[in-house]
Design an enzyme around this catalytic site. Structure first.
Site, PDB file in Angstrom:
ATOM      1  N   GLU A  17      14.503   3.560 -13.671  1.00  5.27           N
ATOM      2  CA  GLU A  17      13.224   2.960 -13.276  1.00  5.27           C
ATOM      3  C   GLU A  17      12.072   3.651 -13.995  1.00  5.27           C
ATOM      4  OE1 GLU A  17      12.550   1.347  -9.382  1.00  5.27           O
ATOM      5  OE2 GLU A  17      10.911   2.766  -9.095  1.00  5.27           O
ATOM      6  N   THR A  48       8.077  -0.828 -12.262  1.00  5.61           N
ATOM      7  CA  THR A  48       7.415  -1.011 -10.968  1.00  5.61           C
ATOM      8  C   THR A  48       6.086  -1.750 -11.132  1.00  5.61           C
ATOM      9  OG1 THR A  48       6.275   1.110 -11.039  1.00  5.61           O
ATOM     10  CG2 THR A  48       8.477   1.084 -10.049  1.00  5.61           C
ATOM     11  N   ALA A  51       0.784  -1.732  -6.195  1.00  7.84           N
ATOM     12  CA  ALA A  51       0.424  -2.516  -5.015  1.00  7.84           C
ATOM     13  C   ALA A  51      -1.005  -3.012  -5.197  1.00  7.84           C
ATOM     14  CB  ALA A  51       0.532  -1.651  -3.774  1.00  7.84           C
ATOM     15  N   HIS A  77       9.134  -5.651 -11.218  1.00 12.06           N
ATOM     16  CA  HIS A  77       8.775  -5.648  -9.797  1.00 12.06           C
ATOM     17  C   HIS A  77       7.531  -6.510  -9.577  1.00 12.06           C
ATOM     18  CE1 HIS A  77      10.937  -1.639  -8.623  1.00 12.06           C
ATOM     19  NE2 HIS A  77      11.625  -2.331  -9.510  1.00 12.06           N
ATOM     20  N   ASP A 109       3.332  -1.277  -0.322  1.00 14.60           N
ATOM     21  CA  ASP A 109       2.967  -0.373   0.774  1.00 14.60           C
ATOM     22  C   ASP A 109       1.636  -0.763   1.385  1.00 14.60           C
ATOM     23  OD1 ASP A 109       4.976   1.484   1.346  1.00 14.60           O
ATOM     24  OD2 ASP A 109       4.606   2.500  -0.573  1.00 14.60           O
ATOM     25  N   ALA A 127       8.133  -9.194   2.457  1.00 12.31           N
ATOM     26  CA  ALA A 127       8.759  -9.549   1.180  1.00 12.31           C
ATOM     27  C   ALA A 127       9.490 -10.890   1.271  1.00 12.31           C
ATOM     28  CB  ALA A 127       9.722  -8.438   0.758  1.00 12.31           C
ATOM     29  N   TYR A 148      16.623   0.183   2.953  1.00 13.17           N
ATOM     30  CA  TYR A 148      16.288   1.543   3.406  1.00 13.17           C
ATOM     31  C   TYR A 148      17.424   2.159   4.214  1.00 13.17           C
ATOM     32  CZ  TYR A 148      11.883  -0.303   1.854  1.00 13.17           C
ATOM     33  OH  TYR A 148      10.907  -0.874   1.062  1.00 13.17           O
ATOM     34  N   GLN A 215       6.974  17.372  -6.408  1.00 12.61           N
ATOM     35  CA  GLN A 215       7.608  16.078  -6.164  1.00 12.61           C
ATOM     36  C   GLN A 215       8.262  16.033  -4.779  1.00 12.61           C
ATOM     37  OE1 GLN A 215      10.178  15.651  -9.584  1.00 12.61           O
ATOM     38  NE2 GLN A 215      10.533  13.519  -9.041  1.00 12.61           N
ATOM     39  N   LYS A 275      10.525   9.857 -17.509  1.00 15.16           N
ATOM     40  CA  LYS A 275      10.900  11.145 -18.106  1.00 15.16           C
ATOM     41  C   LYS A 275      12.197  10.972 -18.902  1.00 15.16           C
ATOM     42  CE  LYS A 275       8.989  13.878 -14.314  1.00 15.16           C
ATOM     43  NZ  LYS A 275       9.332  14.322 -12.977  1.00 15.16           N
TER      44      LYS A 275
HETATM   45  P1  FAD Z   1       9.578  -5.827   3.735  1.00 18.30           P
HETATM   46  O1  FAD Z   1      10.917  -6.345   3.385  1.00 18.30           O
HETATM   47  O2  FAD Z   1       8.530  -6.822   4.070  1.00 18.30           O
HETATM   48  O3  FAD Z   1       9.773  -4.801   4.942  1.00 18.30           O
HETATM   49  C1  FAD Z   1       8.688  -4.008   5.422  1.00 18.30           C
HETATM   50  C2  FAD Z   1       8.863  -3.782   6.918  1.00 18.30           C
HETATM   51  O4  FAD Z   1       8.674  -5.013   7.617  1.00 18.30           O
HETATM   52  C3  FAD Z   1      10.255  -3.274   7.333  1.00 18.30           C
HETATM   53  O5  FAD Z   1      10.089  -2.440   8.427  1.00 18.30           O
HETATM   54  C4  FAD Z   1      10.979  -4.563   7.727  1.00 18.30           C
HETATM   55  O6  FAD Z   1      12.039  -4.325   8.632  1.00 18.30           O
HETATM   56  C5  FAD Z   1       9.837  -5.345   8.361  1.00 18.30           C
HETATM   57  N1  FAD Z   1      10.006  -6.795   8.257  1.00 18.30           N
HETATM   58  C6  FAD Z   1      10.510  -7.480   7.200  1.00 18.30           C
HETATM   59  N2  FAD Z   1      10.467  -8.798   7.464  1.00 18.30           N
HETATM   60  C7  FAD Z   1       9.941  -8.958   8.705  1.00 18.30           C
HETATM   61  C8  FAD Z   1       9.635 -10.056   9.517  1.00 18.30           C
HETATM   62  N3  FAD Z   1       9.888 -11.307   9.124  1.00 18.30           N
HETATM   63  N4  FAD Z   1       9.076  -9.834  10.741  1.00 18.30           N
HETATM   64  C9  FAD Z   1       8.803  -8.572  11.166  1.00 18.30           C
HETATM   65  N5  FAD Z   1       9.084  -7.475  10.439  1.00 18.30           N
HETATM   66  C10 FAD Z   1       9.630  -7.666   9.206  1.00 18.30           C
HETATM   67  N6  FAD Z   1       5.983  -0.555  -3.938  1.00 18.30           N
HETATM   68  C11 FAD Z   1       5.088  -0.970  -4.881  1.00 18.30           C
HETATM   69  O7  FAD Z   1       3.897  -1.042  -4.596  1.00 18.30           O
HETATM   70  N7  FAD Z   1       5.493  -1.306  -6.146  1.00 18.30           N
HETATM   71  C12 FAD Z   1       6.805  -1.259  -6.521  1.00 18.30           C
HETATM   72  O8  FAD Z   1       7.143  -1.577  -7.656  1.00 18.30           O
HETATM   73  C13 FAD Z   1       7.764  -0.821  -5.556  1.00 18.30           C
HETATM   74  N8  FAD Z   1       9.095  -0.767  -5.858  1.00 18.30           N
HETATM   75  C14 FAD Z   1      10.005  -0.399  -4.886  1.00 18.30           C
HETATM   76  C15 FAD Z   1      11.381  -0.419  -5.183  1.00 18.30           C
HETATM   77  C16 FAD Z   1      12.314  -0.054  -4.215  1.00 18.30           C
HETATM   78  C17 FAD Z   1      13.784  -0.071  -4.558  1.00 18.30           C
HETATM   79  C18 FAD Z   1      11.882   0.355  -2.924  1.00 18.30           C
HETATM   80  C19 FAD Z   1      12.895   0.780  -1.898  1.00 18.30           C
HETATM   81  C20 FAD Z   1      10.526   0.353  -2.614  1.00 18.30           C
HETATM   82  C21 FAD Z   1       9.578  -0.039  -3.578  1.00 18.30           C
HETATM   83  N9  FAD Z   1       8.217  -0.076  -3.295  1.00 18.30           N
HETATM   84  C22 FAD Z   1       7.302  -0.478  -4.246  1.00 18.30           C
HETATM   85  C23 FAD Z   1       7.729   0.336  -1.974  1.00 18.30           C
HETATM   86  C24 FAD Z   1       7.708  -0.860  -0.986  1.00 18.30           C
HETATM   87  O9  FAD Z   1       6.699  -1.758  -1.370  1.00 18.30           O
HETATM   88  C25 FAD Z   1       7.426  -0.302   0.417  1.00 18.30           C
HETATM   89  O10 FAD Z   1       8.539   0.436   0.847  1.00 18.30           O
HETATM   90  C26 FAD Z   1       6.957  -1.283   1.457  1.00 18.30           C
HETATM   91  O11 FAD Z   1       6.494  -0.530   2.584  1.00 18.30           O
HETATM   92  C27 FAD Z   1       7.997  -2.255   1.965  1.00 18.30           C
HETATM   93  O12 FAD Z   1       8.362  -3.159   1.024  1.00 18.30           O
HETATM   94  P2  FAD Z   1       9.567  -4.202   1.303  1.00 18.30           P
HETATM   95  O13 FAD Z   1       9.595  -5.133   0.158  1.00 18.30           O
HETATM   96  O14 FAD Z   1      10.799  -3.483   1.654  1.00 18.30           O
HETATM   97  O15 FAD Z   1       8.963  -4.929   2.611  1.00 18.30           O
END
Ligand code: FAD
Length: 291
Positions: A17, A48, A51, A77, A109, A127, A148, A215, A275
């Site tokens: 990544e 990535t 946000a 992403h 986030d 998402a 997660y 980190q 890196k």
């Molecule tokens: P979601 O799937 O929406 O989940 C977020 C929370 O909402 C969870 O607690 C879930 O259980 C809950 N939820 C989901 N759907 C519902 C629903 N219908 N009703 C109620 N609750 C619900 N961030 C960036 O800004 N840019 C990036 O490029 C980026 N890349 C990432 C790559 C990976 C592999 C990971 C693990 C994270 C990344 N993130 C990135 C961080 C990510 O955006 C955050 O972790 C964010 O808080 C959650 O994103 P998500 O897509 O998992 O959200």
């Protein structure tokens, strides 16, 4: 190449990544770092997305360069939090026009400012809403989602988190990449539970090589990951010596990856953080295993 094709392959592989620059000034150095990583021929590279869309253009520029100049499959992403439908639709069109085939669909986030803002008019809350929109747009992307092993910090419990994860898969996510973790048993337990819940898509574990002491704090804050005692001892011992910390962090990540491969995982995603030297050392450590 669609990543689902890659995941059908039986051979072991590593992907990396990278993150895009925050401004024009940093663009060239980030581009060079991502090119150095691309030259290592990873199975794919993910780029990535800032946000709020701050670095959206750069995400595409970097992803396009890796794909077209180095022939490495890329995963771009895309986040949706606080975006309008029009913005997201235009990002999807830009991705299609750039020949992107794989998209990681994320919420993004919730920054303190976003948390404090009025969310009633938001077009996207999760998402899953983005995944549904991508599908509805007719774009033929291979879509990934985040998962997660230690439960998303906003979820009340793991059962609820897995229920929402299943909704993402049912909506069209054809693979999942995990948040970083430092204890492989957490992943194995998570895999057992999601398979039991009927989630059958490939899950790509994400491993973060911790190569400097700063980190550690940032990683825990971002991911809420559990730090096993073995890892804490390593940080305690080597944090004050940058070279030793880097070597120990790479060795720890390599060890995690070997254990994952030994337990049936085929592709591991490394949070290589622009890196190339770290990416190369990990690949060198695994040269015979990956051959
Ligand atoms: P979601 O799937 O929406 O989940 C977020 C929370 O909402 C969870 O607690 C879930 O259980 C809950 N939820 C989901 N759907 C519902 C629903 N219908 N009703 C109620 N609750 C619900 N961030 C960036 O800004 N840019 C990036 O490029 C980026 N890349 C990432 C790559 C990976 C592999 C990971 C693990 C994270 C990344 N993130 C990135 C961080 C990510 O955006 C955050 O972790 C964010 O808080 C959650 O994103 P998500 O897509 O998992 O959200």
């Amino acid at each position: 190449m669609k990543l689902t094709e890659l995941f059908k392959n039986d051979s072991l592989s590593l992907s990396f990544e990278v993150f895009p620059p925050k401004n024009d000034t940093a663009f060239d150095s980030v581009k060079t770092a991502t090119e150095e990583i691309a030259k290592l021929r990873p199975s794919f590279m993910s780029v990535t997305y800032g946000a709020g869309g701050g670095t959206s253009r750069y995400t595409l520029d970097i992803a396009r360069n890796i794909k077209h100049c180095y022939n490495v499959p890329t995963l771009a992403h895309l986040t949706c939090v606080s975006s309008t439908k029009e913005t997201v639709r235009s990002r999807i069109e830009d991705m299609k026009a750039s020949g992107i085939e794989n998209v990681m669909a994320l919420r993004g986030d919730l920054t303190p400012e976003l948390e404090a803002s009025d969310r009633s008019g938001w077009a996207y809350r999760h998402a899953v809403d983005l995944i549904r929109d991508i599908k509805e747009s007719g774009a033929d992307f291979c879509i990934g989602g985040a998962c997660y092993p230690e439960v998303h910090p906003e979820s009340a419990n793991q059962a609820e988190d897995i229920k929402h994860l299943k909704e993402k898969v049912d909506a069209g996510a054809s693979f999942l990449t995990t948040q970083m973790f430092f204890d492989n048993n957490l992943l194995y337990n998570f895999l057992y539970k999601i398979r039991e819940a009927g989630i059958t898509v490939p899950v790509i574990p994400g491993i973060m090589p911790i190569t400097n002491a700063n980190q550690v704090e940032r990683a825990i804050k971002l991911s809420g990951s559990f730090m096993p005692q073995r890892f804490k001892s390593l940080v305690d011992k080597f944090a004050s010596s940058p070279d030793a910390m880097k070597q120990a962090g790479i060795a720890y990540a390599t060890d995690q990856i070997i254990d994952l491969f030994a337990n049936g995982v085929k592709n591991v995603h490394v949070y290589s953080m622009n890196k190339p030297d770290v990416a190369k050392k990990i690949l060198d450590n695994l040269s015979d295993i990956l051959r």
